[in-house]
Design an enzyme around this catalytic site. Structure first.
Site, PDB file in Angstrom:
ATOM      1  N   ASN A  66       0.822  -1.384  -0.104  1.00 38.71           N
ATOM      2  CA  ASN A  66       0.088  -0.072  -0.069  1.00 38.71           C
ATOM      3  C   ASN A  66       1.061   1.285  -0.090  1.00 38.71           C
ATOM      4  O   ASN A  66       1.122   1.997   0.938  1.00 38.71           O
ATOM      5  CB  ASN A  66      -0.871  -0.020   1.308  1.00 38.71           C
ATOM      6  CG  ASN A  66      -1.700   1.195   1.333  1.00 38.71           C
ATOM      7  OD1 ASN A  66      -1.998   1.990   0.426  1.00 38.71           O
ATOM      8  ND2 ASN A  66      -2.330   1.381   2.501  1.00 38.71           N
ATOM      9  N   TYR A  90      -5.239   3.638  -3.451  1.00 42.12           N
ATOM     10  CA  TYR A  90      -5.850   2.609  -2.492  1.00 42.12           C
ATOM     11  C   TYR A  90      -6.702   1.607  -2.788  1.00 42.12           C
ATOM     12  O   TYR A  90      -6.741   0.503  -2.674  1.00 42.12           O
ATOM     13  CB  TYR A  90      -5.809   3.245  -1.072  1.00 42.12           C
ATOM     14  CG  TYR A  90      -6.138   2.185  -0.059  1.00 42.12           C
ATOM     15  CD1 TYR A  90      -5.243   1.202   0.567  1.00 42.12           C
ATOM     16  CD2 TYR A  90      -7.691   2.178   0.179  1.00 42.12           C
ATOM     17  CE1 TYR A  90      -5.659   0.340   1.576  1.00 42.12           C
ATOM     18  CE2 TYR A  90      -7.709   1.055   1.177  1.00 42.12           C
ATOM     19  CZ  TYR A  90      -6.873   0.141   1.769  1.00 42.12           C
ATOM     20  OH  TYR A  90      -7.250  -0.961   2.592  1.00 42.12           O
ATOM     21  N   ASP A 228       1.713  10.365   5.372  1.00 43.95           N
ATOM     22  CA  ASP A 228       1.772   9.983   3.927  1.00 43.95           C
ATOM     23  C   ASP A 228       1.674  11.311   3.220  1.00 43.95           C
ATOM     24  O   ASP A 228       2.453  12.333   3.342  1.00 43.95           O
ATOM     25  CB  ASP A 228       0.511   9.239   3.598  1.00 43.95           C
ATOM     26  CG  ASP A 228      -0.552   9.854   3.873  1.00 43.95           C
ATOM     27  OD1 ASP A 228      -0.743  11.083   4.244  1.00 43.95           O
ATOM     28  OD2 ASP A 228      -1.657   9.169   3.534  1.00 43.95           O
ATOM     29  N   TRP A 299      -7.783  12.430   5.718  1.00 50.37           N
ATOM     30  CA  TRP A 299      -7.729  11.757   4.594  1.00 50.37           C
ATOM     31  C   TRP A 299      -8.652  11.657   3.486  1.00 50.37           C
ATOM     32  O   TRP A 299      -8.752  11.773   2.512  1.00 50.37           O
ATOM     33  CB  TRP A 299      -7.455   9.986   4.680  1.00 50.37           C
ATOM     34  CG  TRP A 299      -6.717   9.525   3.424  1.00 50.37           C
ATOM     35  CD1 TRP A 299      -5.485   9.215   3.003  1.00 50.37           C
ATOM     36  CD2 TRP A 299      -7.692   8.512   2.777  1.00 50.37           C
ATOM     37  NE1 TRP A 299      -5.604   8.496   1.926  1.00 50.37           N
ATOM     38  CE2 TRP A 299      -6.786   7.992   1.653  1.00 50.37           C
ATOM     39  CE3 TRP A 299      -8.929   8.117   2.633  1.00 50.37           C
ATOM     40  CZ2 TRP A 299      -7.155   7.080   0.514  1.00 50.37           C
ATOM     41  CZ3 TRP A 299      -9.537   7.321   1.716  1.00 50.37           C
ATOM     42  CH2 TRP A 299      -8.520   6.929   0.775  1.00 50.37           C
ATOM     43  N   GLN A 303      -9.824  13.576  -0.140  1.00 53.27           N
ATOM     44  CA  GLN A 303     -10.347  13.315  -1.539  1.00 53.27           C
ATOM     45  C   GLN A 303     -11.172  14.364  -2.274  1.00 53.27           C
ATOM     46  O   GLN A 303     -11.623  14.118  -3.394  1.00 53.27           O
ATOM     47  CB  GLN A 303     -10.942  11.705  -1.416  1.00 53.27           C
ATOM     48  CG  GLN A 303     -10.489  10.912  -0.392  1.00 53.27           C
ATOM     49  CD  GLN A 303      -9.000  10.401  -1.111  1.00 53.27           C
ATOM     50  OE1 GLN A 303      -8.688  10.172  -2.370  1.00 53.27           O
ATOM     51  NE2 GLN A 303      -8.029  10.600  -0.304  1.00 53.27           N
TER      52      GLN A 303
END
Length: 320
Positions: A66, A90, A228, A299, A303
């Site tokens: 991942n 992902y 990340d 997270w 998006q």
């Protein structure tokens, strides 16, 4: 203090290229406290669901590969097709591995992984566009299979059971036993620990099994944010993270940052420590949440197009 949080704090306090804006952080924390940070339900649509042992093996395979879903310059992003829908990033990975299992490819079997070939992996992840670091993904899966066979009778469930319900011990075990999970760097002569995918595995397994059985962990509150690309992008958008002028220009022009460089380490450490400060501020406001829950919320915000006005930093690495 968990070594990931301790070393992130140390880097954040010494940073030259990344600064935490306390006023913006507090304003954002208040906004989050008002809307809440609910614990997400596990996404059973895009993930494989089997018995506990099968689920542990699947989630471990997913989190072993991942990382790094953005394409090289000039190439199209990697996408797969499944049942009339297209997936990337992902979700593309989760769906591709689910599809493989449901078609009879034993990706949860340690012996199969240990002898996996590049051609087999390319077939499993076949799609359009370019998925970087395929050889690294192959090596990670082969290592996963070998170590499971050598130390855990080929069973991912034995690895998890060996942690005795401790999320932190599970993270440390993964980092100790698997080079692919040993996510750390050096900063001004000191080790810095991130353990992004190892922590994510503990969190994912907790979600996949509903916090029961092999997914029941103490110390979930001690896990940090998963450093990340998307989280620092969102934190920068809301003003909580600020980059020095030269770094901001490099990120905005999508110029590659070396893994382990001072700038990259400061971005990742700053992300972890900023999320911790948000957690503390929300607690002060009467909202008790874990760093992993804030991570999930950030997270998901990442998006949305409005949080993508400025790009994320580009680093080619297998750790995130």
């Amino acid at each position: 203090m968990f070594e990931v949080l301790a070393t992130a704090k140390d880097v954040a306090e010494k940073s030259r290229y990344v600064r935490i804006n306390q006023e913006a952080l507090k304003n954002f924390s208040h906004a989050l406290a008002e809307r809440g940070a609910p614990v997400p339900a596990w996404d059973a649509v895009h993930h494989f669901g089997g018995n506990d042992e099968e689920t542990v093996a699947y989630v471990l395979v997913v989190d072993t590969v991942n990382f790094c879903f953005w394409p090289p310059p000039g190439e199209k992003k990697w996408e797969i097709s499944c049942k009339g829908s297209r997936y990337s990033g992902y979700y593309g990975l989760a769906v591709a591995l689910k599809k493989a299992l449901e078609s009879g490819i034993p990706i949860g079997d340690a012996s199969f992984l240990a002898s996996l070939t590049l051609k087999q992996l390319e077939d499993i992840l076949a799609g359009t566009g370019v998925l970087q670091l395929m050889e690294e993904r192959l090596r990670n899966l082969q290592e996963l299979g070998r170590v499971l066979l050598d130390k855990y009778n080929g069973r991912a469930s034995e690895l998890v059971a060996g942690a005795g319900g401790s999320a932190v011990k599970l993270v440390r075990t993964l980092a100790a036993d698997f080079s692919s999970f040993r996510d750390q760097a050096a900063y001004q002569g000191q080790k810095v620990f991130f353990y992004k995918r190892a922590q994510l595995f503990a969190s994912d397994l907790h979600g996949a099994l509903g916090g029961k059985g092999l997914g029941s962990f103490r110390e979930m509150k001690d896990l940090t944010a998963f450093a990340d690309y998307k989280l620092p992008q969102v934190l920068r958008h809301v003003g909580a993270l600020e980059y020095a002028r030269g770094l901001a220009e490099r990120v905005d022009r999508m110029i590659h940052l070396d893994a382990g460089s001072e700038e990259e380490v400061e971005i990742r450490a700053g992300t972890i420590w900023t999320v911790e400060l948000i957690r503390r501020e929300m607690k002060r406001l009467g909202k008790e949440v874990h760093a992993t829950e804030i991570d999930w919320l950030l997270w998901n915000l990442g998006q949305q197009d409005r949080f993508r006005v400025k790009p994320y930093h580009r680093t080619v690495t297998m750790y995130y």
